[in-house]
Design a protein around this motif. Structure first.
Motif, PDB file in Angstrom:
ATOM      1  N   ASN A 112      86.455  22.757 101.715  1.00 43.23           N
ATOM      2  CA  ASN A 112      85.170  22.276 101.329  1.00 43.23           C
ATOM      3  C   ASN A 112      84.900  21.208 100.169  1.00 43.23           C
ATOM      4  N   ASP A 113      84.154  20.331  99.958  1.00 45.50           N
ATOM      5  CA  ASP A 113      83.988  19.426  98.755  1.00 45.50           C
ATOM      6  C   ASP A 113      83.480  20.414  97.575  1.00 45.50           C
ATOM      7  N   THR A 114      82.423  21.430  98.039  1.00 50.34           N
ATOM      8  CA  THR A 114      81.984  22.349  97.042  1.00 50.34           C
ATOM      9  C   THR A 114      82.186  23.560  97.701  1.00 50.34           C
ATOM     10  N   PRO A 115      82.869  24.431  97.085  1.00 53.93           N
ATOM     11  CA  PRO A 115      83.392  25.850  97.524  1.00 53.93           C
ATOM     12  C   PRO A 115      82.253  26.903  96.834  1.00 53.93           C
ATOM     13  N   ILE A 116      82.030  28.068  97.701  1.00 49.18           N
ATOM     14  CA  ILE A 116      81.147  28.974  97.115  1.00 49.18           C
ATOM     15  C   ILE A 116      81.375  29.382  95.749  1.00 49.18           C
ATOM     16  N   LEU A 117      80.369  29.744  95.177  1.00 51.31           N
ATOM     17  CA  LEU A 117      80.341  30.116  93.602  1.00 51.31           C
ATOM     18  C   LEU A 117      80.989  31.658  93.362  1.00 51.31           C
ATOM     19  N   ALA A 118      80.679  32.468  94.246  1.00 52.09           N
ATOM     20  CA  ALA A 118      81.209  33.850  94.393  1.00 52.09           C
ATOM     21  C   ALA A 118      80.845  34.684  95.672  1.00 52.09           C
ATOM     22  N   SER A 119      81.677  35.654  95.676  1.00 52.90           N
ATOM     23  CA  SER A 119      81.474  36.378  96.670  1.00 52.90           C
ATOM     24  C   SER A 119      81.102  38.048  96.432  1.00 52.90           C
ATOM     25  N   LEU A 120      80.351  38.690  96.939  1.00 49.94           N
ATOM     26  CA  LEU A 120      80.174  40.169  96.673  1.00 49.94           C
ATOM     27  C   LEU A 120      80.540  41.008  98.090  1.00 49.94           C
ATOM     28  N   LEU A 121      81.404  41.932  97.667  1.00 51.63           N
ATOM     29  CA  LEU A 121      81.917  42.705  98.797  1.00 51.63           C
ATOM     30  C   LEU A 121      81.876  44.139  98.567  1.00 51.63           C
ATOM     31  N   SER A 122      81.182  44.820  99.399  1.00 51.77           N
ATOM     32  CA  SER A 122      80.808  46.228  99.543  1.00 51.77           C
ATOM     33  C   SER A 122      81.462  46.882 100.579  1.00 51.77           C
ATOM     34  N   CYS A 123      81.923  48.288 100.045  1.00 50.93           N
ATOM     35  CA  CYS A 123      82.915  48.859 100.849  1.00 50.93           C
ATOM     36  C   CYS A 123      82.112  49.909 101.739  1.00 50.93           C
ATOM     37  N   LYS A 124      82.407  49.998 103.003  1.00 53.15           N
ATOM     38  CA  LYS A 124      81.708  50.795 104.060  1.00 53.15           C
ATOM     39  C   LYS A 124      82.623  51.761 104.648  1.00 53.15           C
ATOM     40  N   VAL A 125      84.061  51.353 105.007  1.00 48.81           N
ATOM     41  CA  VAL A 125      84.757  52.166 105.369  1.00 48.81           C
ATOM     42  C   VAL A 125      86.070  51.839 104.763  1.00 48.81           C
ATOM     43  N   THR A 126      86.975  52.767 104.287  1.00 49.59           N
ATOM     44  CA  THR A 126      88.079  52.511 103.321  1.00 49.59           C
ATOM     45  C   THR A 126      89.419  52.622 104.394  1.00 49.59           C
ATOM     46  N   ALA A 127      90.422  51.920 103.875  1.00 50.57           N
ATOM     47  CA  ALA A 127      91.771  51.944 104.765  1.00 50.57           C
ATOM     48  C   ALA A 127      92.257  53.500 104.849  1.00 50.57           C
ATOM     49  N   THR A 128      92.851  53.774 105.939  1.00 47.82           N
ATOM     50  CA  THR A 128      93.681  55.027 105.756  1.00 47.82           C
ATOM     51  C   THR A 128      94.995  55.055 104.780  1.00 47.82           C
ATOM     52  N   TRP A 129      95.376  54.056 104.533  1.00 46.94           N
ATOM     53  CA  TRP A 129      96.364  53.675 103.518  1.00 46.94           C
ATOM     54  C   TRP A 129      96.371  52.197 103.123  1.00 46.94           C
ATOM     55  N   GLY A 130      96.716  51.979 101.924  1.00 48.73           N
ATOM     56  CA  GLY A 130      96.550  50.478 101.268  1.00 48.73           C
ATOM     57  C   GLY A 130      95.191  50.310 101.455  1.00 48.73           C
ATOM     58  N   GLY A 131      95.040  48.671 101.384  1.00 42.65           N
ATOM     59  CA  GLY A 131      93.663  48.110 101.605  1.00 42.65           C
ATOM     60  C   GLY A 131      93.239  47.812 100.151  1.00 42.65           C
ATOM     61  N   ASN A 132      93.936  47.853  99.080  1.00 45.26           N
ATOM     62  CA  ASN A 132      93.065  47.480  97.937  1.00 45.26           C
ATOM     63  C   ASN A 132      92.686  45.952  97.913  1.00 45.26           C
ATOM     64  N   THR A 133      91.886  45.537  96.925  1.00 45.55           N
ATOM     65  CA  THR A 133      91.794  43.914  97.016  1.00 45.55           C
ATOM     66  C   THR A 133      92.348  43.544  95.722  1.00 45.55           C
ATOM     67  N   GLY A 134      93.266  42.563  95.634  1.00 41.09           N
ATOM     68  CA  GLY A 134      93.659  42.142  94.334  1.00 41.09           C
ATOM     69  C   GLY A 134      92.995  40.642  93.794  1.00 41.09           C
ATOM     70  N   PHE A 135      93.055  40.616  92.501  1.00 37.13           N
ATOM     71  CA  PHE A 135      92.488  39.317  92.104  1.00 37.13           C
ATOM     72  C   PHE A 135      93.122  38.679  91.136  1.00 37.13           C
ATOM     73  N   CYS A 136      93.240  37.692  90.752  1.00 36.97           N
ATOM     74  CA  CYS A 136      93.963  37.172  89.562  1.00 36.97           C
ATOM     75  C   CYS A 136      93.070  36.031  88.899  1.00 36.97           C
ATOM     76  N   ASN A 137      93.184  36.140  87.719  1.00 36.56           N
ATOM     77  CA  ASN A 137      92.275  35.023  86.920  1.00 36.56           C
ATOM     78  C   ASN A 137      92.954  33.581  86.692  1.00 36.56           C
ATOM     79  N   THR A 138      92.521  32.658  87.512  1.00 38.22           N
ATOM     80  CA  THR A 138      93.270  31.486  87.220  1.00 38.22           C
ATOM     81  C   THR A 138      92.894  30.420  85.973  1.00 38.22           C
ATOM     82  N   TYR A 139      91.530  31.101  85.392  1.00 44.38           N
ATOM     83  CA  TYR A 139      91.071  30.425  84.059  1.00 44.38           C
ATOM     84  C   TYR A 139      92.187  30.931  83.104  1.00 44.38           C
ATOM     85  N   ALA A 140      92.376  32.199  82.998  1.00 47.23           N
ATOM     86  CA  ALA A 140      93.353  32.832  81.951  1.00 47.23           C
ATOM     87  C   ALA A 140      94.682  32.314  82.141  1.00 47.23           C
ATOM     88  N   ALA A 141      95.164  32.139  83.615  1.00 46.99           N
ATOM     89  CA  ALA A 141      96.558  31.475  83.714  1.00 46.99           C
ATOM     90  C   ALA A 141      96.887  30.300  83.331  1.00 46.99           C
TER      91      ALA A 141
END
Length: 281
Positions: A112-141
């Motif tokens: 898109n020309d203008t991407p979304i500003l932010a996402s908000l994600l809420s957990c309703k059901v966890t994974a039986t194993w794994g399933g973390n969400t990873g993030f990295c700061n590309t400003y800091a990088a």
């Protein structure tokens, strides 16, 4: 004369270069009083965690609206306030296949020309194993690059495409699927996003296909090398979900990915979004 009560904004740092945990209660967050402070902290920290805040869908939509312009989700040609993030095709028949690409580092909206500003994600059901969400700061990088690297990378332009993601999760895909993905098209964006604030962030991820005017081998080295750099431990945070958690991230200055999990476990997240306010420039 009535006294005015000012809600104190309570938060703590998760890691030096990324992430803060918000400790205010549900009523304080839904009041809207903390919206400007949350927005400011989001830009500074990239990722905000609201542990076990346990918003229902209506509360999550209401909270999202305290932070900016609410962006409805488009499904089946109609707008929806909540989008279900799951590989369960019964719950998400339209995009369960598309979500396979979410297991790899990406920024939402590179087509898109203008991407979304932010996402908000809420957990309703966890994974039986794994399933973390990873993030990295590309400003800091970006900030941590050498002056010589910044001079080299600042003018570069990159072609992004959804079809480039298919090789990550289905290396020997069919021609029909490849052509279907290619019909979505491509988009040219800067490698370094020069924000109106004066700050700069890197635009990378699995949709990044090639650097313009750079020979293919060198282009691949730049994109892979910068992805490795931006996802180093000092710039990254992996969130281990509990039911009721809400996590919000700045889509203009972070990459994210779902970490590997049991595809048959019916892991379920509910997402809301804030409309983009700044085009890629």
């Amino acid at each position: 004369m009535s006294a005015t009560t000012i809600t104190r904004f309570v938060h703590e740092e998760i890691k030096p270069s990324i992430g803060s945990r918000i400790l205010n209660n549900k009523a304080e967050l839904l009041s809207g009083e903390l919206g400007p402070q949350i927005r400011e902290l989001l830009e500074q920290r990239g990722v905000l965690v609201f542990p076990k805040i346990d918003f229902n869908d209506e509360e999550q939509v209401a909270f999202t609206k305290t932070l900016g312009t609410f962006a409805p989700e488009m499904q089946d040609g109609t707008n929806h306030k909540i989008h279900k993030i799951t590989l369960d095709v019964k719950e998400n028949p339209q995009s369960a296949e598309y979500l396979k690409g979410s297991l790899y580092w990406h920024i939402d909206g590179t087509m898109n020309d203008t991407p979304i500003l932010a996402s908000l994600l809420s957990c309703k059901v966890t994974a039986t194993w794994g399933g973390n969400t990873g993030f990295c700061n590309t400003y800091a990088a970006y900030d941590a690059l050498t002056d010589e690297q910044k001079v080299e990378y600042d003018p570069m332009r990159v072609i992004h495409s959804v079809w480039a993601t298919v090789s990550y999760y289905e290396p020997e895909t069919s021609l029909a699927k490849l052509q279907g993905m290619q019909r979505i098209g491509e988009n040219e964006v800067p490698l370094v996003w020069k924000h109106r604030s004066g700050r700069k962030s890197l635009i990378l991820g699995c949709t990044a296909h090639r650097v313009l005017d750079v020979e293919p081998m060198k282009s691949a080295q730049i994109l892979v090398g910068l992805r490795e750099w931006a996802t180093r431990e000092e710039f990254s945070y992996s969130h281990e979900w509990s039911v009721g958690d809400l996590v919000m991230w700045d889509n203009t200055g972070t990459m994210h990915r779902a970490e590997k999990y049991d595809p048959d476990c019916n892991r379920m997240m509910h997402r809301t979004k804030l409309q983009g306010e700044e085009p890629f420039e």
